[in-house]
Design an enzyme around this catalytic site. Structure first.
Site, PDB file in Angstrom:
ATOM      1  N   HIS A 136       0.847  -1.194   0.000  1.00 31.11           N
ATOM      2  CA  HIS A 136       0.000   0.000   0.000  1.00 31.11           C
ATOM      3  C   HIS A 136       0.881   1.241   0.000  1.00 31.11           C
ATOM      4  CE1 HIS A 136      -3.341  -2.691   1.766  1.00 31.11           C
ATOM      5  NE2 HIS A 136      -3.487  -2.547   0.454  1.00 31.11           N
ATOM      6  N   GLU A 139       1.739   3.702   2.986  1.00 29.79           N
ATOM      7  CA  GLU A 139       2.219   3.115   4.239  1.00 29.79           C
ATOM      8  C   GLU A 139       3.751   3.154   4.280  1.00 29.79           C
ATOM      9  OE1 GLU A 139      -0.022  -0.581   4.510  1.00 29.79           O
ATOM     10  OE2 GLU A 139      -1.900   0.516   4.209  1.00 29.79           O
ATOM     11  N   HIS A 265       2.473  -3.575   6.962  1.00 34.97           N
ATOM     12  CA  HIS A 265       1.502  -2.525   6.652  1.00 34.97           C
ATOM     13  C   HIS A 265       1.494  -1.520   7.788  1.00 34.97           C
ATOM     14  CE1 HIS A 265      -0.816  -4.399   3.250  1.00 34.97           C
ATOM     15  NE2 HIS A 265      -0.096  -5.424   3.672  1.00 34.97           N
ATOM     16  N   GLU A 338       0.626  -4.776  11.208  1.00 37.51           N
ATOM     17  CA  GLU A 338       0.169  -3.395  11.062  1.00 37.51           C
ATOM     18  C   GLU A 338       0.957  -2.584  12.073  1.00 37.51           C
ATOM     19  OE1 GLU A 338      -2.025  -2.148   8.924  1.00 37.51           O
ATOM     20  OE2 GLU A 338      -3.280  -3.829   8.276  1.00 37.51           O
TER      21      GLU A 338
HETATM   22  O1  0X9 Z   1      -6.776  -4.118   4.424  1.00 36.19           O
HETATM   23  C1  0X9 Z   1      -5.605  -4.488   4.318  1.00 36.19           C
HETATM   24  O2  0X9 Z   1      -5.114  -4.898   3.261  1.00 36.19           O
HETATM   25  C2  0X9 Z   1      -4.710  -4.470   5.560  1.00 36.19           C
HETATM   26  N1  0X9 Z   1      -4.961  -3.294   6.333  1.00 36.19           N
HETATM   27  S1  0X9 Z   1      -4.476  -1.835   5.752  1.00 36.19           S
HETATM   28  O3  0X9 Z   1      -5.017  -0.807   6.626  1.00 36.19           O
HETATM   29  N2  0X9 Z   1      -2.910  -1.728   5.826  1.00 36.19           N
HETATM   30  O4  0X9 Z   1      -4.919  -1.713   4.402  1.00 36.19           O
HETATM   31  C3  0X9 Z   1      -5.034  -5.667   6.408  1.00 36.19           C
HETATM   32  C4  0X9 Z   1      -4.811  -6.959   5.720  1.00 36.19           C
HETATM   33  C5  0X9 Z   1      -5.005  -8.078   6.644  1.00 36.19           C
HETATM   34  N3  0X9 Z   1      -5.702  -9.113   6.002  1.00 36.19           N
HETATM   35  C6  0X9 Z   1      -5.127 -10.282   5.767  1.00 36.19           C
HETATM   36  N4  0X9 Z   1      -3.896 -10.462   6.105  1.00 36.19           N
HETATM   37  N5  0X9 Z   1      -5.848 -11.217   5.201  1.00 36.19           N
HETATM   38 ZN    ZN Z   2      -1.829  -1.772   4.089  1.00 34.98          ZN
END
Ligand code: 0X9
Ligand code: ZN
Ligand code: CA
Ligand code: CA
Ligand code: CA
Length: 376
Positions: A136, A139, A265, A338
């Site tokens: 992303h 980030e 992330h 995260e």
């Molecule tokens: O939504 C996402 O892709 C991630 N959060 S973010 O705020 N950085 O966009 C979380 C992804 C977690 N999901 C899995 N690992 N399946």
């Molecule tokens: Zn992300």
């Protein structure tokens, strides 16, 4: 809006809005005016916190000739600076660093990969571990995390016993910027854009574009204007297909060499494990015992950095994420971290560069646990 549960956050995500944070009795979402309207119709109470453009506005900003961070955030690496850093690590540490490429972005930028190990130029029979960052675009703290890993396992080799042991007995792969075009775009005007997806014809949320159960479960959007747009097909984005091909290339004599992975992330301070597409613990390809291992290692890592450990779908359902593919396709013990901060709105993606050192070093012990577990 007030606090939400998993089912509600998944319902929110289904409208194409994006949950930024759910902490301390408040859920923060990023939504277009239309999405916000749909959420109100669905009965949610929304308080407008800010407009992304106003919130990130810097009236004094002058468009830079070369894409770069605002002067006060110059501690962050631009794409070019990341490339220089990686090249420098390779020339300064020829014995333990091999510089390669994971492929090419939509706009034709190289996606650098770094391998760190003793006899780096040779493929040895040591467990391989992968760290990926910045799928992303906005980030940015995550690229610093990957560069910190590169720096630590090179500069401290020979002096720090844990680092030395890991470099001698693992093959560590690092991809600091999985989404070069999006990163360049986010900082191109001297004012942050809050950009998440890749670039090119059809900007796509890379972390909804992976091929396991792609688009199955309302955990991504089919609307090309949504920040969570899943793309026209699994791996339609060159960046995800590049990292897929790289990962597939680590299958040697039928055995995947990579055994563990963290995809970094921001933000919310969480350690997340698969599956993301279902709220069930066990599912096809994930036995109860395998789930228990994810939970055990996830909790152990979280105990070192103070993050909250949970199955990723406890946050909200996501389909087409990298972790689901890595585990389902290759049995890679694959986590999402995260990073800092723990909560917030759009500004949560742009912590000042002063926090880089503290917030990357914060994950050293967790990274070491993953490297250990890669050999288990
Ligand atoms: O939504 C996402 O892709 C991630 N959060 S973010 O705020 N950085 O966009 C979380 C992804 C977690 N999901 C899995 N690992 N399946
Ligand atoms: Zn992300
Ligand atoms: Ca600063
Ligand atoms: Ca080696
Ligand atoms: Ca190997």
């Amino acid at each position: 809006m007030p606090n939400t549960d998993t089912a509600q956050r998944t319902e929110l995500a289904r409208t194409g809005a994006l949950v930024l944070s759910a902490q301390g009795g408040t859920t923060t979402v990023e939504a277009t005016t239309e999405q916000a309207e749909r959420l109100r119709e669905a009965g949610y109470t929304l308080h407008k916190q800010s407009n992304v453009r106003t919130e990130l506005a810097r009236p004094e900003a002058e468009p830079a000739a070369v894409p770069s961070f605002p002067p006060e955030d110059s501690g962050y690496h631009t794409y070019r600076e990341m490339v220089s850093e990686v090249d420098k690590a390779a020339t300064d540490h020829t014995d333990v660093v091999a510089r390669s490429s994971a492929g090419t972005s939509a706009e034709g930028r190289d996606i650098p990969a770094v391998k760190i190990s003793d006899n780096a130029a040779k493929d040895e029979t040591e467990p391989e571990v992968l760290f990926t960052c910045n799928q992303h675009a906005r980030e940015h703290l995550t690229a610093e995390m990957c560069l910190h890993v590169v720096q630590r396992f090179t500069d401290d080799y020979g002096s720090d016993p844990t680092v030395t042991d890991m470099v001698d007995n693992r093959e560590i792969w690092v991809v600091p910027m999985a989404n070069p075009d999006g990163i360049v775009h986010d900082v191109a005007t001297g004012q942050y854009r809050g950009w998440r997806r890749n670039r090119g014809q059809q900007p796509t949320d890379l972390n909804r574009n992976w091929g396991h159960q792609w688009g199955c479960c309302d955990g991504s959007s089919g609307d090309p204007t949504s920040p969570t747009y899943r793309g026209s097909a699994p791996f339609s984005a060159p960046e995800t297909s590049a990292i897929r091909d790289f990962t597939n290339s680590r299958v040697i004599d039928g055995a995947q060499q990579i055994t563990a992975h963290i995809d970094f992330h921001t933000f919310s301070e969480l350690v997340l494990w698969p599956y993301g597409y279902t709220t069930s613990d066990s599912a096809p390809g994930m036995t109860r015992q395998e789930y228990e291992r994810f939970a055990r290692v996830g909790k152990e890592m979280a105990a070192t950095n103070g993050y909250t450990p949970q199955q990723s779908s406890d946050l909200y359902v996501t389909d087409g994420s990298v972790n689901d593919w890595m585990w389902a396709e290759h049995d890679v013990l694959s986590f999402t971290f995260e990073m800092y901060p723990g909560s917030g709105g759009i500004q949560g993606f742009y912590p000042p560069d002063e926090v880089i050192e503290r917030e990357t070093a914060r994950n050293d012990a967790a990274v070491d646990i993953l490297l250990r577990e890669a050999g288990a």
